[in-house]
Design a protein around this motif. Structure first.
Motif, PDB file in Angstrom:
ATOM      1  N   MET A 104       0.168 -30.979  10.344  1.00 28.69           N
ATOM      2  CA  MET A 104      -0.537 -30.031   9.374  1.00 28.69           C
ATOM      3  C   MET A 104      -0.276 -28.728  10.225  1.00 28.69           C
ATOM      4  SD  MET A 104      -2.321 -29.410   7.079  1.00 28.69           S
ATOM      5  CE  MET A 104      -2.725 -27.791   6.704  1.00 28.69           C
ATOM      6  N   MET A 105      -0.271 -28.547  11.410  1.00 33.18           N
ATOM      7  CA  MET A 105      -0.171 -27.233  12.210  1.00 33.18           C
ATOM      8  C   MET A 105       1.174 -26.684  11.787  1.00 33.18           C
ATOM      9  SD  MET A 105      -0.503 -28.148  16.052  1.00 33.18           S
ATOM     10  CE  MET A 105      -1.446 -29.423  16.236  1.00 33.18           C
ATOM     11  N   PHE A 106       2.038 -27.692  11.851  1.00 28.47           N
ATOM     12  CA  PHE A 106       3.505 -27.151  11.870  1.00 28.47           C
ATOM     13  C   PHE A 106       4.128 -26.817  10.418  1.00 28.47           C
ATOM     14  CE2 PHE A 106       3.739 -30.060  15.489  1.00 28.47           C
ATOM     15  CZ  PHE A 106       3.861 -29.111  16.725  1.00 28.47           C
ATOM     16  N   ALA A 107       3.154 -27.539   9.280  1.00 27.46           N
ATOM     17  CA  ALA A 107       3.401 -27.077   7.972  1.00 27.46           C
ATOM     18  C   ALA A 107       3.026 -25.446   7.929  1.00 27.46           C
ATOM     19  CB  ALA A 107       2.505 -27.899   6.913  1.00 27.46           C
ATOM     20  N   ALA A 108       1.882 -25.554   8.423  1.00 27.87           N
ATOM     21  CA  ALA A 108       1.239 -23.792   8.262  1.00 27.87           C
ATOM     22  C   ALA A 108       2.181 -22.884   8.980  1.00 27.87           C
ATOM     23  CB  ALA A 108      -0.029 -23.908   8.990  1.00 27.87           C
ATOM     24  N   ALA A 109       2.789 -23.294  10.345  1.00 25.42           N
ATOM     25  CA  ALA A 109       3.692 -22.601  10.905  1.00 25.42           C
ATOM     26  C   ALA A 109       5.259 -22.387  10.211  1.00 25.42           C
ATOM     27  CB  ALA A 109       4.004 -22.962  12.185  1.00 25.42           C
ATOM     28  N   ALA A 110       5.465 -23.331   9.458  1.00 28.57           N
ATOM     29  CA  ALA A 110       6.563 -23.233   8.727  1.00 28.57           C
ATOM     30  C   ALA A 110       6.379 -22.226   7.620  1.00 28.57           C
ATOM     31  CB  ALA A 110       7.060 -24.603   8.290  1.00 28.57           C
ATOM     32  N   ALA A 111       5.203 -22.249   6.941  1.00 33.23           N
ATOM     33  CA  ALA A 111       4.857 -21.595   5.698  1.00 33.23           C
ATOM     34  C   ALA A 111       4.777 -20.231   6.279  1.00 33.23           C
ATOM     35  CB  ALA A 111       3.446 -21.757   5.012  1.00 33.23           C
ATOM     36  N   ALA A 112       4.216 -19.823   7.431  1.00 30.90           N
ATOM     37  CA  ALA A 112       4.115 -18.424   7.921  1.00 30.90           C
ATOM     38  C   ALA A 112       5.796 -17.959   8.240  1.00 30.90           C
ATOM     39  CB  ALA A 112       3.314 -18.363   9.371  1.00 30.90           C
ATOM     40  N   LEU A 113       6.663 -18.784   8.742  1.00 30.92           N
ATOM     41  CA  LEU A 113       8.026 -18.392   8.969  1.00 30.92           C
ATOM     42  C   LEU A 113       8.619 -18.122   7.696  1.00 30.92           C
ATOM     43  CD1 LEU A 113       9.093 -20.713  11.823  1.00 30.92           C
ATOM     44  CD2 LEU A 113       9.000 -18.236  11.902  1.00 30.92           C
ATOM     45  N   LEU A 114       8.393 -18.913   6.588  1.00 29.67           N
ATOM     46  CA  LEU A 114       9.126 -18.591   5.261  1.00 29.67           C
ATOM     47  C   LEU A 114       8.610 -17.367   4.660  1.00 29.67           C
ATOM     48  CD1 LEU A 114       8.827 -22.127   3.646  1.00 29.67           C
ATOM     49  CD2 LEU A 114      11.016 -20.972   4.288  1.00 29.67           C
ATOM     50  N   ILE A 115       7.197 -17.046   4.936  1.00 30.33           N
ATOM     51  CA  ILE A 115       6.914 -15.703   4.291  1.00 30.33           C
ATOM     52  C   ILE A 115       7.379 -14.475   5.219  1.00 30.33           C
ATOM     53  CG2 ILE A 115       4.808 -14.041   4.314  1.00 30.33           C
ATOM     54  CD1 ILE A 115       3.031 -16.788   4.122  1.00 30.33           C
ATOM     55  N   THR A 116       7.679 -14.714   6.448  1.00 25.54           N
ATOM     56  CA  THR A 116       8.523 -13.586   7.277  1.00 25.54           C
ATOM     57  C   THR A 116       9.878 -13.533   6.610  1.00 25.54           C
ATOM     58  OG1 THR A 116       7.084 -14.247   8.890  1.00 25.54           O
ATOM     59  CG2 THR A 116       8.757 -12.864   9.373  1.00 25.54           C
ATOM     60  N   MET A 117      10.684 -14.774   6.609  1.00 24.29           N
ATOM     61  CA  MET A 117      11.858 -14.772   6.165  1.00 24.29           C
ATOM     62  C   MET A 117      11.932 -14.109   4.836  1.00 24.29           C
ATOM     63  SD  MET A 117      12.766 -18.506   7.602  1.00 24.29           S
ATOM     64  CE  MET A 117      14.470 -18.594   7.528  1.00 24.29           C
ATOM     65  N   LEU A 118      11.080 -14.296   3.951  1.00 24.12           N
ATOM     66  CA  LEU A 118      11.242 -13.681   2.628  1.00 24.12           C
ATOM     67  C   LEU A 118      11.227 -11.951   2.822  1.00 24.12           C
ATOM     68  CD1 LEU A 118      11.180 -14.495  -0.452  1.00 24.12           C
ATOM     69  CD2 LEU A 118       8.747 -14.017  -0.439  1.00 24.12           C
ATOM     70  N   LEU A 119      10.010 -11.739   3.573  1.00 21.69           N
ATOM     71  CA  LEU A 119      10.229 -10.068   4.056  1.00 21.69           C
ATOM     72  C   LEU A 119      11.515  -9.462   4.480  1.00 21.69           C
ATOM     73  CD1 LEU A 119       6.479 -10.190   5.506  1.00 21.69           C
ATOM     74  CD2 LEU A 119       7.380  -9.366   3.104  1.00 21.69           C
ATOM     75  N   VAL A 120      11.933 -10.352   5.509  1.00 18.77           N
ATOM     76  CA  VAL A 120      12.996 -10.006   6.073  1.00 18.77           C
ATOM     77  C   VAL A 120      14.389  -9.998   5.227  1.00 18.77           C
ATOM     78  CG1 VAL A 120      14.891 -10.530   7.761  1.00 18.77           C
ATOM     79  CG2 VAL A 120      12.336 -10.665   8.424  1.00 18.77           C
ATOM     80  N   LEU A 121      14.243 -10.742   4.386  1.00 18.40           N
ATOM     81  CA  LEU A 121      15.263 -10.786   3.025  1.00 18.40           C
ATOM     82  C   LEU A 121      15.224  -9.837   2.447  1.00 18.40           C
ATOM     83  CD1 LEU A 121      17.494 -13.052   3.209  1.00 18.40           C
ATOM     84  CD2 LEU A 121      16.271 -14.091   1.360  1.00 18.40           C
ATOM     85  N   LEU A 122      14.088  -9.240   2.174  1.00 18.46           N
ATOM     86  CA  LEU A 122      13.903  -8.190   1.154  1.00 18.46           C
ATOM     87  C   LEU A 122      14.292  -6.800   1.683  1.00 18.46           C
ATOM     88  CD1 LEU A 122      10.265  -8.282  -0.189  1.00 18.46           C
ATOM     89  CD2 LEU A 122      12.338  -7.998  -1.540  1.00 18.46           C
ATOM     90  N   ARG A 123      14.141  -6.790   3.253  1.00 14.65           N
ATOM     91  CA  ARG A 123      14.777  -5.561   3.888  1.00 14.65           C
ATOM     92  C   ARG A 123      16.473  -5.705   3.904  1.00 14.65           C
ATOM     93  NH1 ARG A 123      14.389  -0.995   4.111  1.00 14.65           N
ATOM     94  NH2 ARG A 123      12.168  -0.914   4.621  1.00 14.65           N
ATOM     95  N   ALA A 124      16.629  -6.749   3.917  1.00 16.47           N
ATOM     96  CA  ALA A 124      18.355  -7.133   3.978  1.00 16.47           C
ATOM     97  C   ALA A 124      18.780  -6.568   2.515  1.00 16.47           C
ATOM     98  CB  ALA A 124      18.751  -8.567   4.300  1.00 16.47           C
ATOM     99  N   PHE A 125      18.034  -7.028   1.518  1.00 12.96           N
ATOM    100  CA  PHE A 125      18.646  -6.326   0.148  1.00 12.96           C
ATOM    101  C   PHE A 125      18.420  -5.086   0.035  1.00 12.96           C
ATOM    102  CE2 PHE A 125      18.531 -10.973  -1.254  1.00 12.96           C
ATOM    103  CZ  PHE A 125      19.496 -11.184  -1.731  1.00 12.96           C
TER     104      PHE A 125
END
Lengths: 92, 118, 169
Positions: free
Chosen positions: A1-22
Protein backbone atom coordinates in the motif's frame (compact mmCIF):
# COMPACT_ATOMS: atom_id res chain seq x y z
CA UNK A 1 0.00 0.00 0.00
CA UNK A 2 2.68 2.48 1.01
CA UNK A 3 4.70 1.63 -2.06
CA UNK A 4 1.66 2.15 -4.27
CA UNK A 5 1.30 5.64 -2.78
CA UNK A 6 5.00 6.33 -3.31
CA UNK A 7 4.76 5.11 -6.91
CA UNK A 8 1.77 7.41 -7.47
CA UNK A 9 3.73 10.41 -6.12
CA UNK A 10 6.63 9.53 -8.40
CA UNK A 11 4.31 9.24 -11.40
CA UNK A 12 2.86 12.70 -10.69
CA UNK A 13 6.37 14.14 -10.47
CA UNK A 14 7.44 12.41 -13.66
CA UNK A 15 4.45 13.97 -15.40
CA UNK A 16 5.43 17.45 -14.17
CA UNK A 17 9.04 16.92 -15.23
CA UNK A 18 7.90 15.64 -18.63
CA UNK A 19 5.85 18.81 -19.07
CA UNK A 20 8.99 20.86 -18.51
CA UNK A 21 10.87 18.69 -21.01
CA UNK A 22 8.19 19.38 -23.64
CA UNK A 23 7.87 23.10 -22.85
CA UNK A 24 11.59 23.81 -23.02
CA UNK A 25 12.11 26.64 -23.84
CA UNK A 26 15.88 26.12 -24.23
CA UNK A 27 17.82 22.95 -24.93
CA UNK A 28 19.32 23.13 -21.43
CA UNK A 29 15.89 23.06 -19.81
CA UNK A 30 15.16 19.86 -21.67
CA UNK A 31 18.46 18.24 -20.65
CA UNK A 32 17.83 19.22 -17.02
CA UNK A 33 14.31 17.78 -17.17
CA UNK A 34 15.50 14.54 -18.77
CA UNK A 35 18.23 14.14 -16.15
CA UNK A 36 15.70 14.67 -13.34
CA UNK A 37 13.33 12.25 -15.06
CA UNK A 38 16.12 9.67 -15.05
CA UNK A 39 16.67 10.03 -11.30
CA UNK A 40 12.93 9.60 -10.76
CA UNK A 41 13.03 6.48 -12.95
CA UNK A 42 15.74 5.00 -10.72
CA UNK A 43 13.55 5.55 -7.65
CA UNK A 44 10.51 4.24 -9.55
CA UNK A 45 12.27 0.98 -10.46
CA UNK A 46 13.32 0.51 -6.82
CA UNK A 47 9.78 1.21 -5.57
CA UNK A 48 8.32 -1.19 -8.15
CA UNK A 49 10.75 -3.85 -6.95
CA UNK A 50 9.29 -3.55 -3.46
CA UNK A 51 5.72 -3.29 -4.79
CA UNK A 52 6.03 -6.54 -6.73
CA UNK A 53 8.24 -8.26 -4.17
CA UNK A 54 11.15 -8.61 -6.60
CA UNK A 55 14.36 -7.28 -5.04
CA UNK A 56 16.29 -8.05 -8.26
CA UNK A 57 14.86 -4.80 -9.59
CA UNK A 58 17.39 -2.95 -7.42
CA UNK A 59 20.21 -4.15 -9.66
CA UNK A 60 18.38 -2.69 -12.65
CA UNK A 61 17.91 0.58 -10.73
CA UNK A 62 21.66 0.71 -10.03
CA UNK A 63 22.51 0.16 -13.69
CA UNK A 64 19.94 2.77 -14.71
CA UNK A 65 21.56 5.30 -12.39
CA UNK A 66 24.89 4.68 -14.11
CA UNK A 67 23.38 5.01 -17.60
CA UNK A 68 21.49 8.16 -16.64
CA UNK A 69 24.65 9.92 -15.43
CA UNK A 70 26.76 8.90 -18.40
CA UNK A 71 23.94 9.78 -20.80
CA UNK A 72 23.60 13.30 -19.42
CA UNK A 73 27.34 13.91 -19.56
CA UNK A 74 27.56 12.50 -23.08
CA UNK A 75 24.73 14.71 -24.41
CA UNK A 76 26.26 17.81 -22.79
CA UNK A 77 29.69 17.01 -24.16
CA UNK A 78 28.29 16.39 -27.61
CA UNK A 79 26.46 19.70 -27.74
CA UNK A 80 29.46 21.57 -26.39
CA UNK A 81 32.22 20.16 -28.57
CA UNK A 82 30.35 18.56 -31.45
CA UNK A 83 31.93 15.15 -30.94
CA UNK A 84 32.43 12.69 -28.10
CA UNK A 85 36.10 11.86 -28.64
CA UNK A 86 37.56 15.26 -27.83
CA UNK A 87 39.69 15.56 -24.69
CA UNK A 88 38.65 18.03 -22.02
CA UNK A 89 40.26 21.30 -21.10
CA UNK A 90 43.86 21.19 -19.96
CA UNK A 91 44.80 18.26 -22.20
CA UNK A 92 46.44 18.48 -25.60
CA UNK B 1 4.23 -4.57 17.27
CA UNK B 2 7.66 -3.78 15.91
CA UNK B 3 6.36 -4.37 12.38
CA UNK B 4 3.67 -1.75 12.96
CA UNK B 5 6.21 0.81 14.16
CA UNK B 6 8.49 0.08 11.20
CA UNK B 7 5.55 0.42 8.81
CA UNK B 8 4.65 3.78 10.35
CA UNK B 9 8.26 4.98 10.02
CA UNK B 10 8.31 3.87 6.39
CA UNK B 11 5.04 5.67 5.70
CA UNK B 12 6.40 8.87 7.24
CA UNK B 13 9.65 8.73 5.28
CA UNK B 14 7.95 7.89 1.99
CA UNK B 15 5.33 10.63 2.41
CA UNK B 16 8.03 13.18 3.26
CA UNK B 17 10.01 11.99 0.25
CA UNK B 18 6.93 12.27 -1.96
CA UNK B 19 6.39 15.81 -0.72
CA UNK B 20 9.93 16.88 -1.65
CA UNK B 21 9.85 15.08 -4.99
CA UNK B 22 6.55 16.68 -6.00
CA UNK B 23 7.79 20.06 -4.74
CA UNK B 24 10.79 19.62 -7.02
CA UNK B 25 8.47 18.89 -9.95
CA UNK B 26 6.36 21.97 -9.20
CA UNK B 27 9.48 24.09 -8.80
CA UNK B 28 10.74 22.85 -12.15
CA UNK B 29 7.56 24.25 -13.69
CA UNK B 30 7.23 27.44 -11.64
CA UNK B 31 10.76 28.84 -11.46
CA UNK B 32 11.62 31.36 -14.16
CA UNK B 33 14.93 30.33 -15.76
CA UNK B 34 17.19 27.33 -16.22
CA UNK B 35 19.58 28.29 -13.41
CA UNK B 36 16.84 28.51 -10.79
CA UNK B 37 15.24 25.32 -12.07
CA UNK B 38 18.47 23.52 -11.20
CA UNK B 39 17.77 24.23 -7.54
CA UNK B 40 14.41 22.46 -7.82
CA UNK B 41 16.02 19.53 -9.61
CA UNK B 42 18.67 19.37 -6.89
CA UNK B 43 15.92 19.17 -4.30
CA UNK B 44 14.49 15.98 -5.79
CA UNK B 45 17.97 14.48 -6.16
CA UNK B 46 19.09 15.02 -2.56
CA UNK B 47 16.38 14.94 0.08
CA UNK B 48 13.68 13.44 -2.16
CA UNK B 49 15.82 10.47 -3.18
CA UNK B 50 17.31 10.20 0.32
CA UNK B 51 13.94 9.98 2.07
CA UNK B 52 12.59 7.51 -0.49
CA UNK B 53 15.59 5.24 -0.07
CA UNK B 54 15.47 5.55 3.71
CA UNK B 55 11.79 4.55 3.65
CA UNK B 56 12.54 1.49 1.53
CA UNK B 57 15.60 0.59 3.63
CA UNK B 58 13.43 0.46 6.77
CA UNK B 59 11.29 -2.16 5.04
CA UNK B 60 14.35 -4.01 3.79
CA UNK B 61 15.93 -4.45 7.24
CA UNK B 62 19.57 -5.46 7.66
CA UNK B 63 19.88 -7.34 4.38
CA UNK B 64 21.66 -7.08 1.05
CA UNK B 65 18.60 -5.19 -0.22
CA UNK B 66 19.38 -2.30 2.13
CA UNK B 67 23.04 -2.39 1.15
CA UNK B 68 22.07 -2.07 -2.51
CA UNK B 69 19.69 0.79 -1.71
CA UNK B 70 22.48 2.62 0.11
CA UNK B 71 24.85 2.06 -2.81
CA UNK B 72 22.22 3.60 -5.13
CA UNK B 73 21.84 6.58 -2.78
CA UNK B 74 25.59 7.17 -2.52
CA UNK B 75 25.84 6.92 -6.28
CA UNK B 76 23.06 9.49 -6.79
CA UNK B 77 24.65 11.83 -4.23
CA UNK B 78 28.03 11.62 -6.01
CA UNK B 79 26.82 11.94 -9.59
CA UNK B 80 24.02 14.49 -9.17
CA UNK B 81 26.29 17.49 -8.39
CA UNK B 82 28.70 16.46 -11.13
CA UNK B 83 25.93 16.34 -13.74
CA UNK B 84 24.46 19.62 -12.47
CA UNK B 85 27.87 21.31 -12.60
CA UNK B 86 28.42 20.06 -16.16
CA UNK B 87 25.02 21.43 -17.15
CA UNK B 88 25.48 24.77 -15.36
CA UNK B 89 28.92 25.20 -16.87
CA UNK B 90 27.58 24.39 -20.35
CA UNK B 91 24.77 26.93 -19.90
CA UNK B 92 27.21 29.57 -18.67
CA UNK B 93 29.70 28.91 -21.49
CA UNK B 94 26.78 29.01 -23.92
CA UNK B 95 26.31 32.66 -22.97
CA UNK B 96 22.96 32.34 -21.17
CA UNK B 97 22.74 34.99 -18.46
CA UNK B 98 20.75 34.24 -15.30
CA UNK B 99 17.60 36.37 -15.11
CA UNK B 100 15.49 37.78 -12.33
CA UNK B 101 11.76 37.20 -12.33
CA UNK B 102 11.12 40.46 -14.20
CA UNK B 103 13.55 39.42 -16.94
CA UNK B 104 16.45 41.73 -16.07
CA UNK B 105 19.94 40.27 -15.77
CA UNK B 106 20.79 39.49 -12.15
CA UNK B 107 23.69 41.20 -10.41
CA UNK B 108 27.07 39.66 -9.62
CA UNK B 109 28.44 40.14 -6.12
CA UNK B 110 32.20 39.77 -5.82
CA UNK B 111 33.29 38.12 -2.57
CA UNK B 112 36.60 36.86 -3.92
CA UNK B 113 38.57 39.25 -1.71
CA UNK B 114 37.89 36.88 1.18
CA UNK B 115 35.02 35.55 3.23
CA UNK B 116 32.88 37.89 5.28
CA UNK B 117 34.15 38.39 8.78
CA UNK B 118 30.86 39.46 10.37
CA UNK C 1 50.78 0.60 -1.74
CA UNK C 2 48.24 1.42 0.96
CA UNK C 3 46.09 3.08 -1.69
CA UNK C 4 46.21 0.00 -3.94
CA UNK C 5 45.19 -2.25 -1.04
CA UNK C 6 42.35 0.12 -0.08
CA UNK C 7 41.09 0.15 -3.66
CA UNK C 8 41.17 -3.66 -3.82
CA UNK C 9 39.43 -3.94 -0.45
CA UNK C 10 36.70 -1.51 -1.49
CA UNK C 11 36.11 -3.39 -4.73
CA UNK C 12 35.89 -6.73 -2.89
CA UNK C 13 33.30 -5.28 -0.49
CA UNK C 14 31.23 -3.90 -3.40
CA UNK C 15 31.39 -7.25 -5.20
CA UNK C 16 30.23 -9.12 -2.08
CA UNK C 17 27.37 -6.68 -1.47
CA UNK C 18 26.10 -6.73 -5.04
CA UNK C 19 26.58 -10.43 -5.79
CA UNK C 20 24.44 -12.24 -3.21
CA UNK C 21 25.62 -15.65 -4.46
CA UNK C 22 28.49 -17.01 -2.40
CA UNK C 23 29.56 -20.15 -4.26
CA UNK C 24 33.27 -20.89 -4.82
CA UNK C 25 32.97 -20.28 -8.58
CA UNK C 26 31.34 -16.84 -8.25
CA UNK C 27 33.75 -15.78 -5.50
CA UNK C 28 36.72 -16.80 -7.62
CA UNK C 29 35.36 -14.84 -10.58
CA UNK C 30 34.96 -11.86 -8.26
CA UNK C 31 38.55 -12.07 -7.05
CA UNK C 32 39.79 -12.32 -10.65
CA UNK C 33 37.70 -9.28 -11.65
CA UNK C 34 39.02 -7.23 -8.74
CA UNK C 35 42.58 -8.25 -9.61
CA UNK C 36 42.15 -7.24 -13.26
CA UNK C 37 40.56 -3.88 -12.36
CA UNK C 38 43.28 -3.04 -9.84
CA UNK C 39 46.02 -4.10 -12.30
CA UNK C 40 44.54 -1.85 -15.02
CA UNK C 41 44.15 1.05 -12.57
CA UNK C 42 47.79 0.74 -11.47
CA UNK C 43 48.96 0.48 -15.08
CA UNK C 44 46.96 3.59 -16.02
CA UNK C 45 48.58 5.35 -13.04
CA UNK C 46 45.24 6.58 -11.70
CA UNK C 47 45.60 5.23 -8.16
CA UNK C 48 46.56 8.51 -6.54
CA UNK C 49 45.31 11.00 -3.95
CA UNK C 50 42.39 11.96 -6.21
CA UNK C 51 40.85 8.59 -6.99
CA UNK C 52 41.56 6.93 -3.62
CA UNK C 53 41.56 9.80 -1.09
CA UNK C 54 42.18 7.68 1.99
CA UNK C 55 44.01 10.55 3.67
CA UNK C 56 40.58 12.11 4.25
CA UNK C 57 39.15 9.15 6.11
CA UNK C 58 39.52 10.80 9.52
CA UNK C 59 37.04 13.63 9.04
CA UNK C 60 35.06 12.11 6.17
CA UNK C 61 32.02 10.94 8.16
CA UNK C 62 31.90 14.05 10.30
CA UNK C 63 31.83 16.19 7.19
CA UNK C 64 29.04 14.10 5.60
CA UNK C 65 26.90 14.36 8.73
CA UNK C 66 27.35 18.14 8.78
CA UNK C 67 26.65 18.37 5.04
CA UNK C 68 23.55 16.19 5.43
CA UNK C 69 22.14 18.58 8.04
CA UNK C 70 22.88 21.53 5.74
CA UNK C 71 21.16 19.76 2.83
CA UNK C 72 18.03 19.15 4.92
CA UNK C 73 17.89 22.80 6.00
CA UNK C 74 18.44 24.06 2.45
CA UNK C 75 15.77 21.70 1.08
CA UNK C 76 13.17 23.01 3.52
CA UNK C 77 14.12 26.59 2.62
CA UNK C 78 13.80 26.00 -1.14
CA UNK C 79 10.55 24.05 -0.68
CA UNK C 80 9.08 27.02 1.21
CA UNK C 81 10.08 29.36 -1.60
CA UNK C 82 8.56 27.11 -4.27
CA UNK C 83 5.24 26.75 -2.45
CA UNK C 84 4.71 30.37 -1.38
CA UNK C 85 2.36 32.09 -3.88
CA UNK C 86 4.56 35.16 -4.30
CA UNK C 87 7.61 33.04 -5.29
CA UNK C 88 10.14 34.98 -3.15
CA UNK C 89 13.32 34.44 -5.12
CA UNK C 90 16.05 36.92 -6.02
CA UNK C 91 18.60 35.08 -8.19
CA UNK C 92 22.11 36.42 -7.65
CA UNK C 93 25.57 35.43 -8.81
CA UNK C 94 28.37 35.29 -6.24
CA UNK C 95 32.07 35.13 -6.97
CA UNK C 96 33.82 33.28 -4.13
CA UNK C 97 37.44 32.47 -3.39
CA UNK C 98 38.38 28.96 -2.32
CA UNK C 99 40.92 28.39 0.44
CA UNK C 100 41.75 24.78 -0.51
CA UNK C 101 45.25 24.08 -1.75
CA UNK C 102 44.58 21.10 -3.99
CA UNK C 103 42.23 20.60 -6.89
CA UNK C 104 40.47 17.74 -5.12
CA UNK C 105 39.56 20.02 -2.22
CA UNK C 106 38.20 22.65 -4.58
CA UNK C 107 36.12 20.05 -6.41
CA UNK C 108 34.72 18.76 -3.12
CA UNK C 109 33.82 22.34 -2.18
CA UNK C 110 32.15 23.07 -5.53
CA UNK C 111 30.22 19.80 -5.46
CA UNK C 112 29.11 20.44 -1.88
CA UNK C 113 27.79 23.84 -2.99
CA UNK C 114 25.87 22.22 -5.84
CA UNK C 115 24.57 19.42 -3.63
CA UNK C 116 22.98 21.98 -1.30
CA UNK C 117 19.77 23.13 -3.00
CA UNK C 118 19.58 26.89 -3.36
CA UNK C 119 23.17 27.24 -4.54
CA UNK C 120 24.72 25.88 -7.76
CA UNK C 121 28.36 26.34 -8.70
CA UNK C 122 28.48 27.56 -12.28
CA UNK C 123 32.19 27.69 -12.97
CA UNK C 124 35.38 26.81 -11.10
CA UNK C 125 38.51 28.42 -12.45
CA UNK C 126 41.83 29.38 -10.86
CA UNK C 127 40.49 28.84 -7.36
CA UNK C 128 37.47 31.08 -7.90
CA UNK C 129 33.95 29.69 -7.86
CA UNK C 130 31.02 31.42 -9.54
CA UNK C 131 27.88 30.50 -7.60
CA UNK C 132 24.27 31.01 -8.62
CA UNK C 133 22.10 31.45 -5.53
CA UNK C 134 18.32 31.30 -5.64
CA UNK C 135 18.10 34.25 -3.24
CA UNK C 136 20.53 36.84 -2.00
CA UNK C 137 20.41 35.74 1.62
CA UNK C 138 21.22 32.14 0.66
CA UNK C 139 24.38 33.32 -1.09
CA UNK C 140 25.27 35.56 1.83
CA UNK C 141 25.09 32.56 4.15
CA UNK C 142 27.41 30.62 1.86
CA UNK C 143 29.95 33.42 1.52
CA UNK C 144 30.23 33.57 5.32
CA UNK C 145 32.63 30.70 4.58
CA UNK C 146 31.78 27.91 7.02
CA UNK C 147 31.60 25.22 4.31
CA UNK C 148 34.87 26.51 2.84
CA UNK C 149 36.64 26.16 6.22
CA UNK C 150 35.25 22.67 6.78
CA UNK C 151 36.36 21.42 3.36
CA UNK C 152 39.82 22.88 3.97
CA UNK C 153 40.04 21.04 7.28
CA UNK C 154 38.87 17.85 5.53
CA UNK C 155 41.59 18.30 2.95
CA UNK C 156 44.44 18.73 5.42
CA UNK C 157 43.20 16.20 8.00
CA UNK C 158 45.69 13.50 7.03
CA UNK C 159 48.94 13.86 5.16
CA UNK C 160 50.05 17.37 4.15
CA UNK C 161 47.93 18.83 1.35
CA UNK C 162 49.25 17.90 -2.08
CA UNK C 163 50.43 20.63 -4.38
CA UNK C 164 48.06 21.58 -7.20
CA UNK C 165 50.31 19.78 -9.67
CA UNK C 166 49.65 16.51 -7.87
CA UNK C 167 51.98 14.29 -5.96
CA UNK C 168 53.12 11.83 -8.57
CA UNK C 169 56.35 10.24 -7.55
Amino acid sequence: MMFAAAAAALLITMLLVLLRAFMGPTLYDRILAVNTFGTKTVLMIAVLGFLMGRPEFLDIALVYALINFIGTIAVLKFFRYGDLGRAGKGEP
Amino acid sequence: MIATVLDAVSWLLLIAGSFFVITGGIGLLRLPDVYSRMHAAGMTDTLGAGLFIAGMAVQGGFTLVTAKLLIILVFILFTSPTATYALANAVWSGGVQPRRRDGTACETIDRSDGPLTS
Amino acid sequence: MLRVLSLAGGLVVIWLLLSGHYTPLINTLGLVSVGVVVAIAVRMDVVDHESVPIHMRGRFFGYWIWLGAEIVKANIDVAKRVWSPSLPISPTLFRLKTSQAGELGQVIYANSITLTPGTVSVSLEDGEILVHAIAREVGDDLSAGEMDRRVTRLEVSGIPAPTPEGERE
